[in-house]
Design a protein around this motif. Structure first.
Motif, PDB file in Angstrom:
ATOM      1  N   CYS A  31      37.541  34.387  34.627  1.00 45.78           N
ATOM      2  CA  CYS A  31      38.070  35.359  33.318  1.00 45.78           C
ATOM      3  C   CYS A  31      38.235  36.623  34.012  1.00 45.78           C
ATOM      4  O   CYS A  31      39.509  37.201  33.671  1.00 45.78           O
ATOM      5  CB  CYS A  31      36.813  35.415  32.345  1.00 45.78           C
ATOM      6  SG  CYS A  31      37.634  36.000  30.818  1.00 45.78           S
ATOM      7  N   PHE A  32      37.470  37.296  34.708  1.00 46.04           N
ATOM      8  CA  PHE A  32      37.687  38.843  35.159  1.00 46.04           C
ATOM      9  C   PHE A  32      38.994  38.760  36.108  1.00 46.04           C
ATOM     10  O   PHE A  32      39.773  39.560  36.209  1.00 46.04           O
ATOM     11  CB  PHE A  32      36.452  39.471  35.940  1.00 46.04           C
ATOM     12  CG  PHE A  32      36.436  40.824  35.963  1.00 46.04           C
ATOM     13  CD1 PHE A  32      36.122  41.504  35.112  1.00 46.04           C
ATOM     14  CD2 PHE A  32      37.092  41.217  37.161  1.00 46.04           C
ATOM     15  CE1 PHE A  32      36.040  42.981  35.170  1.00 46.04           C
ATOM     16  CE2 PHE A  32      36.953  42.848  37.593  1.00 46.04           C
ATOM     17  CZ  PHE A  32      36.662  43.679  36.215  1.00 46.04           C
ATOM     18  N   HIS A  33      39.174  37.881  36.760  1.00 44.34           N
ATOM     19  CA  HIS A  33      40.271  37.651  37.885  1.00 44.34           C
ATOM     20  C   HIS A  33      41.608  37.613  37.207  1.00 44.34           C
ATOM     21  O   HIS A  33      42.357  38.082  37.372  1.00 44.34           O
ATOM     22  CB  HIS A  33      40.070  36.398  38.864  1.00 44.34           C
ATOM     23  CG  HIS A  33      40.701  36.393  40.064  1.00 44.34           C
ATOM     24  ND1 HIS A  33      40.429  35.492  40.875  1.00 44.34           N
ATOM     25  CD2 HIS A  33      41.743  37.308  40.817  1.00 44.34           C
ATOM     26  CE1 HIS A  33      41.415  35.890  41.902  1.00 44.34           C
ATOM     27  NE2 HIS A  33      42.036  36.933  41.848  1.00 44.34           N
ATOM     28  N   SER A  34      41.607  36.796  35.987  1.00 42.04           N
ATOM     29  CA  SER A  34      42.738  36.779  35.311  1.00 42.04           C
ATOM     30  C   SER A  34      42.983  37.858  34.550  1.00 42.04           C
ATOM     31  O   SER A  34      44.533  38.414  34.535  1.00 42.04           O
ATOM     32  CB  SER A  34      42.504  35.607  34.011  1.00 42.04           C
ATOM     33  OG  SER A  34      43.362  35.271  33.306  1.00 42.04           O
ATOM     34  N   ALA A  35      41.963  38.785  34.032  1.00 41.36           N
ATOM     35  CA  ALA A  35      42.348  40.002  33.426  1.00 41.36           C
ATOM     36  C   ALA A  35      42.590  41.037  34.518  1.00 41.36           C
ATOM     37  O   ALA A  35      43.569  41.735  33.969  1.00 41.36           O
ATOM     38  CB  ALA A  35      40.973  40.584  32.889  1.00 41.36           C
ATOM     39  N   GLN A  78      37.738  46.608  30.931  1.00 36.96           N
ATOM     40  CA  GLN A  78      37.822  46.905  29.291  1.00 36.96           C
ATOM     41  C   GLN A  78      38.582  45.594  28.625  1.00 36.96           C
ATOM     42  O   GLN A  78      38.292  45.723  27.446  1.00 36.96           O
ATOM     43  CB  GLN A  78      38.781  48.190  29.247  1.00 36.96           C
ATOM     44  CG  GLN A  78      38.120  49.437  29.904  1.00 36.96           C
ATOM     45  CD  GLN A  78      36.596  49.486  29.202  1.00 36.96           C
ATOM     46  OE1 GLN A  78      36.511  49.622  28.104  1.00 36.96           O
ATOM     47  NE2 GLN A  78      35.792  49.733  30.134  1.00 36.96           N
ATOM     48  N   VAL A  79      39.300  44.835  29.169  1.00 33.45           N
ATOM     49  CA  VAL A  79      40.091  43.735  28.545  1.00 33.45           C
ATOM     50  C   VAL A  79      39.593  42.501  28.618  1.00 33.45           C
ATOM     51  O   VAL A  79      39.519  41.412  28.008  1.00 33.45           O
ATOM     52  CB  VAL A  79      41.395  43.595  28.783  1.00 33.45           C
ATOM     53  CG1 VAL A  79      42.160  44.963  28.437  1.00 33.45           C
ATOM     54  CG2 VAL A  79      41.727  43.471  30.301  1.00 33.45           C
ATOM     55  N   ASN A 109      33.578  42.287  27.567  1.00 29.50           N
ATOM     56  CA  ASN A 109      33.425  42.862  26.196  1.00 29.50           C
ATOM     57  C   ASN A 109      32.369  42.262  25.664  1.00 29.50           C
ATOM     58  O   ASN A 109      31.483  42.762  24.775  1.00 29.50           O
ATOM     59  CB  ASN A 109      34.837  42.504  25.513  1.00 29.50           C
ATOM     60  CG  ASN A 109      35.842  43.586  25.645  1.00 29.50           C
ATOM     61  OD1 ASN A 109      35.430  44.826  26.324  1.00 29.50           O
ATOM     62  ND2 ASN A 109      37.040  42.956  25.609  1.00 29.50           N
ATOM     63  N   ALA A 110      32.002  40.870  25.914  1.00 32.29           N
ATOM     64  CA  ALA A 110      30.750  40.168  25.275  1.00 32.29           C
ATOM     65  C   ALA A 110      29.500  40.713  26.018  1.00 32.29           C
ATOM     66  O   ALA A 110      28.393  40.767  25.259  1.00 32.29           O
ATOM     67  CB  ALA A 110      30.837  38.617  25.432  1.00 32.29           C
ATOM     68  N   THR A 111      29.582  41.201  27.292  1.00 33.86           N
ATOM     69  CA  THR A 111      28.313  41.383  27.870  1.00 33.86           C
ATOM     70  C   THR A 111      28.016  43.037  27.799  1.00 33.86           C
ATOM     71  O   THR A 111      26.751  43.492  27.766  1.00 33.86           O
ATOM     72  CB  THR A 111      28.227  40.986  29.265  1.00 33.86           C
ATOM     73  OG1 THR A 111      29.279  41.675  29.898  1.00 33.86           O
ATOM     74  CG2 THR A 111      28.244  39.610  29.526  1.00 33.86           C
ATOM     75  N   ARG A 112      29.102  43.877  27.253  1.00 31.65           N
ATOM     76  CA  ARG A 112      28.784  45.244  27.611  1.00 31.65           C
ATOM     77  C   ARG A 112      27.851  45.776  26.572  1.00 31.65           C
ATOM     78  O   ARG A 112      27.732  45.357  25.312  1.00 31.65           O
ATOM     79  CB  ARG A 112      30.105  45.911  27.080  1.00 31.65           C
ATOM     80  CG  ARG A 112      30.252  47.117  27.182  1.00 31.65           C
ATOM     81  CD  ARG A 112      31.706  48.165  27.120  1.00 31.65           C
ATOM     82  NE  ARG A 112      32.245  47.677  28.194  1.00 31.65           N
ATOM     83  CZ  ARG A 112      33.444  46.923  28.028  1.00 31.65           C
ATOM     84  NH1 ARG A 112      33.737  46.216  27.027  1.00 31.65           N
ATOM     85  NH2 ARG A 112      34.155  46.654  29.080  1.00 31.65           N
TER      86      ARG A 112
END
Length: 140
Positions: free
Chosen positions: A57-61, A119-120, A125-128
């Protein structure tokens, strides 16, 4: 929230010592505690699945942010590490480490993309504010 997609999974057995499936059959695997937690280690565990999901997911972001800035990203990788530990109150907690490699970008631009992606990314966002997440840009 305007829902764009919903994923479903079913856990059977005894949770960490059981089986998980998705209705479409794409995931269909045994879940086994790692050796470090007294299991056989002969299957996937929830932390591995979380690490894989967060990394992807982070890679995609990163790629989405790069596209929005008209920056080409190639040969990139994101490694995810999920640590499971005691919270000191009889329960458990997670911590996440993400290691990002953007080999063809200058360090300052790579860091800018990673900061924006953090940030996106829905996982970020779920873990922040809930668990410690460390994101590091690396050359290797």
């Amino acid at each position: 929230m305007n829902i764009l997609y919903t994923a479903e999974a079913l856990s059977t057995g005894k949770g960490r010592d059981g089986h998980v499936t998705t209705p479409d059959g794409i995931l269909d695997l045994d879940v086994v505690p790692p050796k470090e937690l007294g299991g056989s280690g002969a299957g996937a565990n929830p932390e591995q699945l979380f690490a894989a999901g967060y990394a992807a997911c982070f890679h995609s972001a990163i790629h989405a942010v790069a596209r929005s800035k008209k920056i080409t990203v190639e040969n990139s990788t994101v490694g995810g590490r999920v640590n499971l530990g005691s919270n000191g109150e009889g329960g458990f907690q997670l911590a996440v480490e993400l290691e990002v490699v953007l080999p063809e970008l200058p360090a300052d631009l790579a860091q800018e993309l990673v900061d924006a992606a953090h940030q996106v990314c829905p996982y970020s966002n779920a873990t922040r504010g809930n668990i410690e997440v460390t994101v590091r840009v690396s050359d290797d």
